[in-house]
Design a protein around this motif. Structure first.
Motif, PDB file in Angstrom:
ATOM      1  N   ARG A 610       0.834  -1.212   0.000  1.00  0.00           N
ATOM      2  CA  ARG A 610       0.000   0.000   0.000  1.00  0.00           C
ATOM      3  C   ARG A 610       0.859   1.249   0.000  1.00  0.00           C
ATOM      4  O   ARG A 610       0.534   2.242  -0.627  1.00  0.00           O
ATOM      5  CB  ARG A 610      -0.918   0.019   1.226  1.00  0.00           C
ATOM      6  CG  ARG A 610      -2.087  -0.894   1.050  1.00  0.00           C
ATOM      7  CD  ARG A 610      -3.273  -0.471   1.918  1.00  0.00           C
ATOM      8  NE  ARG A 610      -4.187  -1.611   1.970  1.00  0.00           N
ATOM      9  CZ  ARG A 610      -4.270  -2.446   2.997  1.00  0.00           C
ATOM     10  NH1 ARG A 610      -3.562  -2.242   4.088  1.00  0.00           N
ATOM     11  NH2 ARG A 610      -5.078  -3.469   2.957  1.00  0.00           N
ATOM     12  N   LEU A 611       1.965   1.168   0.727  1.00  0.00           N
ATOM     13  CA  LEU A 611       2.832   2.341   0.814  1.00  0.00           C
ATOM     14  C   LEU A 611       3.492   2.630  -0.526  1.00  0.00           C
ATOM     15  O   LEU A 611       3.544   3.776  -0.967  1.00  0.00           O
ATOM     16  CB  LEU A 611       3.905   2.085   1.891  1.00  0.00           C
ATOM     17  CG  LEU A 611       4.952   3.184   2.067  1.00  0.00           C
ATOM     18  CD1 LEU A 611       4.305   4.451   2.602  1.00  0.00           C
ATOM     19  CD2 LEU A 611       6.037   2.711   3.031  1.00  0.00           C
ATOM     20  N   TYR A 612       3.976   1.588  -1.194  1.00  0.00           N
ATOM     21  CA  TYR A 612       4.764   1.835  -2.410  1.00  0.00           C
ATOM     22  C   TYR A 612       3.930   1.855  -3.667  1.00  0.00           C
ATOM     23  O   TYR A 612       4.389   2.300  -4.704  1.00  0.00           O
ATOM     24  CB  TYR A 612       5.914   0.835  -2.499  1.00  0.00           C
ATOM     25  CG  TYR A 612       6.988   1.203  -1.505  1.00  0.00           C
ATOM     26  CD1 TYR A 612       7.853   2.263  -1.765  1.00  0.00           C
ATOM     27  CD2 TYR A 612       7.077   0.556  -0.279  1.00  0.00           C
ATOM     28  CE1 TYR A 612       8.799   2.649  -0.842  1.00  0.00           C
ATOM     29  CE2 TYR A 612       8.026   0.933   0.654  1.00  0.00           C
ATOM     30  CZ  TYR A 612       8.880   1.977   0.374  1.00  0.00           C
ATOM     31  OH  TYR A 612       9.818   2.365   1.304  1.00  0.00           O
ATOM     32  N   GLU A 613       2.711   1.378  -3.563  1.00  0.00           N
ATOM     33  CA  GLU A 613       1.880   1.429  -4.766  1.00  0.00           C
ATOM     34  C   GLU A 613       0.892   2.573  -4.697  1.00  0.00           C
ATOM     35  O   GLU A 613       0.115   2.786  -5.609  1.00  0.00           O
ATOM     36  CB  GLU A 613       1.176   0.090  -4.977  1.00  0.00           C
ATOM     37  CG  GLU A 613       2.165  -0.981  -5.394  1.00  0.00           C
ATOM     38  CD  GLU A 613       1.504  -2.304  -5.716  1.00  0.00           C
ATOM     39  OE1 GLU A 613       0.314  -2.467  -5.370  1.00  0.00           O
ATOM     40  OE2 GLU A 613       2.173  -3.172  -6.306  1.00  0.00           O
ATOM     41  N   ALA A 614       0.930   3.299  -3.582  1.00  0.00           N
ATOM     42  CA  ALA A 614      -0.037   4.400  -3.428  1.00  0.00           C
ATOM     43  C   ALA A 614       0.349   5.572  -4.343  1.00  0.00           C
ATOM     44  O   ALA A 614       1.499   5.759  -4.666  1.00  0.00           O
ATOM     45  CB  ALA A 614      -0.088   4.855  -1.993  1.00  0.00           C
TER      46      ALA A 614
END
Ligand SMILES: *Cc1c(COP(=O)(O)O)cnc(C)c1O
Length: 614
Positions: A610-614
């Motif tokens: 979630r952090l890196y694909e946000a």
């Protein structure tokens, strides 16, 4: 030897597996209590009559209660922490013992107030009894020790400071009133009398009928103004209740001196020695030294035995201090070392009986020695509502020598109920006033069903430690996670002393501490109440920041382990870590463990994604 307890029968269970039994007991206790009411003067008439019940406003009032209850139940269901689940690996919480819950619920209906014997003829006796049990758990002689139930570790620590502070002021008070008792002793010697000698002097004052006078000359009569009772030495890993205590008891924050911890988060006893040396050189006394058994953030166990040895060495040099052990968290783990005769077992015996635990043995000699040496402390904080698996609020303080209580009490001497051992007015020997007898009954029930030895609490806590060591090893051995083309590793902060595992994730190759902190913060936010209703969370953990301000350079080696340079630590000044207190005893089963470890890694992967694909 009695049969060891089966902890699967002790809790309601993650799926309420023991619900039938629990409900049966609930019905029993309600029926029993209702009968108790009815048989009190059965000749008295009904007050709430059937006619009354037939009134519409009666029904509406009942309906209000029902609706409020439904609303509360909804609130609780949406927003509560599922402590019962092995998916909850956050704060110092777990399911609570059915025995304790039933004891609490039954006693609640009687609503005893343990402030005064009159308000609690049943549960004052239980408080004295549980105080003795906890004293015995700590290796004290229950006949001469003192212990009682507080609202928690915070208040127990306050009482510890209160005892140490009032005691420290007694020798000078004695000199004021009866100089002949301390002839030839200067201020420095008087401020460095061993605890036992001070209490012996108090006895002499009492024999001469001058105890009240001495007490009035002690800090409690004349106040802290203009006094220097010395410094309170507490390790950097201290709970914040110590800062509050220094404030409340007039010690002053500047006289609360932190003792550095090493990178295993145990107090650095050499640093303690240096501090005491430099204080002694300036003729400043030590009010008390606090050692922590189970630090709140790391679960670290200070080398209590080394502190005890240090105190013995200093005694030869005429330097003495009060020793308090803050075992709010770790105290119940002392049960692991006791056999059924309450004997502290030899190291090899424990290694033998627990050979299968902890993959090569969790128990290291220092931890063993630390638990053993707790019996040498002057007082100890131990929380039933932590590793006692008892509902809030139940902490406790135990003191080795019950005579100290007179220094804080508001009766001239310990006044007992006629011919028995129960204080008439417990509220005058303790910090609190009105207090729930129900919490005491919960502790008593728990101790009754789960003995305070290796076969009782030892079983539960050992299982939780084994779970923690599995978790620790899985973190060490797990392959890096690959997310969005990046690779992430995890490392534990230390080898746990008990059952708290602290760890952090790091993107391989990242050299920025700030970036690493952001990553772990993002994970925490996905795995805590911050991400929305806890009921739908896959995994719940807690976090903390280890800061340079609080911990000096203790966290530096951890940061460097990730290949992050020292200058990053200097500029950032804190490392954000995830913290899992593993109180659940259920992770000892291989299948269960694999399922929950799998869940954990999936949650981590999702959070990072979630952090890196946000
Ligand atoms: C939890 C804790 C406290 C405070 O206890 P409460 O019961 O929360 O008041 C004090 N010291 C240590 C080491 C603790 O872990």
């Amino acid at each position: 030897m009695t049969e060891p307890i089966n902890f699967n029968a002790l809790f309601l269970g993650p799926k309420a597996e023991n619900y039938d039994f629990f409900k049966q007991m609930l019905v029993y206790l309600m029926d029993d209590h209702a009968e108790w009411r009815r048989f009190f003067h059965p000749e008295d008439p009904l007050v709430v009559t059937e006619d009354e019940k037939a009134r519409p406003d009666f029904a509406r009032t009942l309906q209000n209660t029902r609706e409020a209850l439904i609303e509360l139940a909804g609130n609780l269901q949406v927003s509560s922490n599922p402590w019962f689940s092995p998916r909850y690996l956050g704060h110092m919480n777990a399911d609570t013992l059915v025995a304790a819950n039933l004891g609490y619920m039954l006693t609640l209906l009687y609503n005893p107030n343990n402030c005064a014997y009159e308000g609690s003829p049943a549960t004052t006796a239980l408080e004295i009894e549980t105080g003795r049990q906890l004293a015995a758990l700590m290796g004290y002689d229950p006949r001469t020790a003192w212990g009682h139930i507080t609202s928690g570790g915070t208040v127990a620590n306050y009482e510890g400071v209160w005892l140490a502070r009032n005691l420290a002021s007694v020798p000078l008070a004695i000199r004021d009133c009866m100089p002949e008792l301390v002839e030839g002793l200067d201020d420095w010697r008087l401020m460095n009398l061993p605890v036992k000698d001070v209490l012996d002097l108090v006895d002499k004052a009492r024999e001469r009928g001058r105890f009240d006078e001495v007490r009035d000359r002690s800090v409690r009569g004349t106040g802290m103004a203009g006094r220097d009772l010395g410094v309170l030495l507490v390790p950097e890993s201290k709970h914040y209740s110590w800062a509050k205590a220094a404030d409340i008891f007039g010690i002053g924050r500047e006289n609360l001196v932190p003792v550095p911890v090493r990178d295993d988060y145990r107090m650095d006893v050499r640093a303690l020695e240096d501090i005491i040396d430099s204080l002694a050189a300036k003729k400043r006394p030590v009010l008390a030294v606090v050692a922590v058994v189970g630090s709140t953030e790391e679960g670290a166990v200070d080398d209590v035995h080394e502190v005890v040895r240090l105190r013995e060495r200093y005694a030869e040099k005429g330097v003495s201090f009060y020793l308090h052990v803050d075992a709010a968290y770790g105290g119940y783990a002392r049960a692991l070392f006791l056999d059924e005769e309450n004997r502290f077992m030899e190291y090899d015996e424990i290694k033998k009986t627990h050979a299968d635990v902890g993959h090569g043995g969790w128990l290291v000699p220092e931890v063993y020695e630390a638990f053993r040496a707790m019996s040498c402390a002057d007082s100890i904080t131990v929380d039933p509502h932590k590793l006692g698996y008892i509902p809030y609020s139940a902490g406790a303080i135990v003191a080795a020598d019950r005579r100290v209580v007179d220094l804080i009490s508001y009766f001239a001497a310990y006044v007992f109920e006629k011919g028995d051992d129960n204080p008439m007015l417990l509220g005058s020997y303790i910090l609190e006033g009105s207090k729930p007898g129900a919490a005491v009954a919960a502790v008593w029930m728990a101790h009754r069903v789960v003995p305070l030895n290796a076969n009782g609490y030892g079983r539960i806590i050992e299982s939780s430690i084994e779970g923690a060591f599995r978790f620790h090893r899985s973190i060490l051995e797990s392959d890096p996670l690959t997310v969005a083309g990046r690779r992430f590793e995890a490392l534990p902060l230390t080898r746990p002393d008990l059952n708290i595992v602290v760890y952090a994730f790091h993107e391989i190759g990242n050299g920025s501490l700030e970036e690493m902190n952001r990553l772990n913060q993002a994970i925490y936010e996905q795995c805590s109440y911050k991400s929305g209703p806890l009921y739908i969370s896959d995994f719940i953990t807690s976090k903390t920041s280890l800061t340079e301000e609080e911990y000096g350079d203790a966290p530096l080696s951890f940061v460097k382990h990730f290949g992050i340079e020292e200058k990053e630590w200097r500029s950032c000044g804190s490392v954000y870590v995830l913290r899992s207190c593993i109180l659940t005893p259920y992770l000892v089963n291989n299948t269960t463990y694999e399922i929950y470890w799998g869940n954990f890694m999936q949650s981590m992967e999702r959070a990072i994604r979630r952090l890196y694909e946000a």
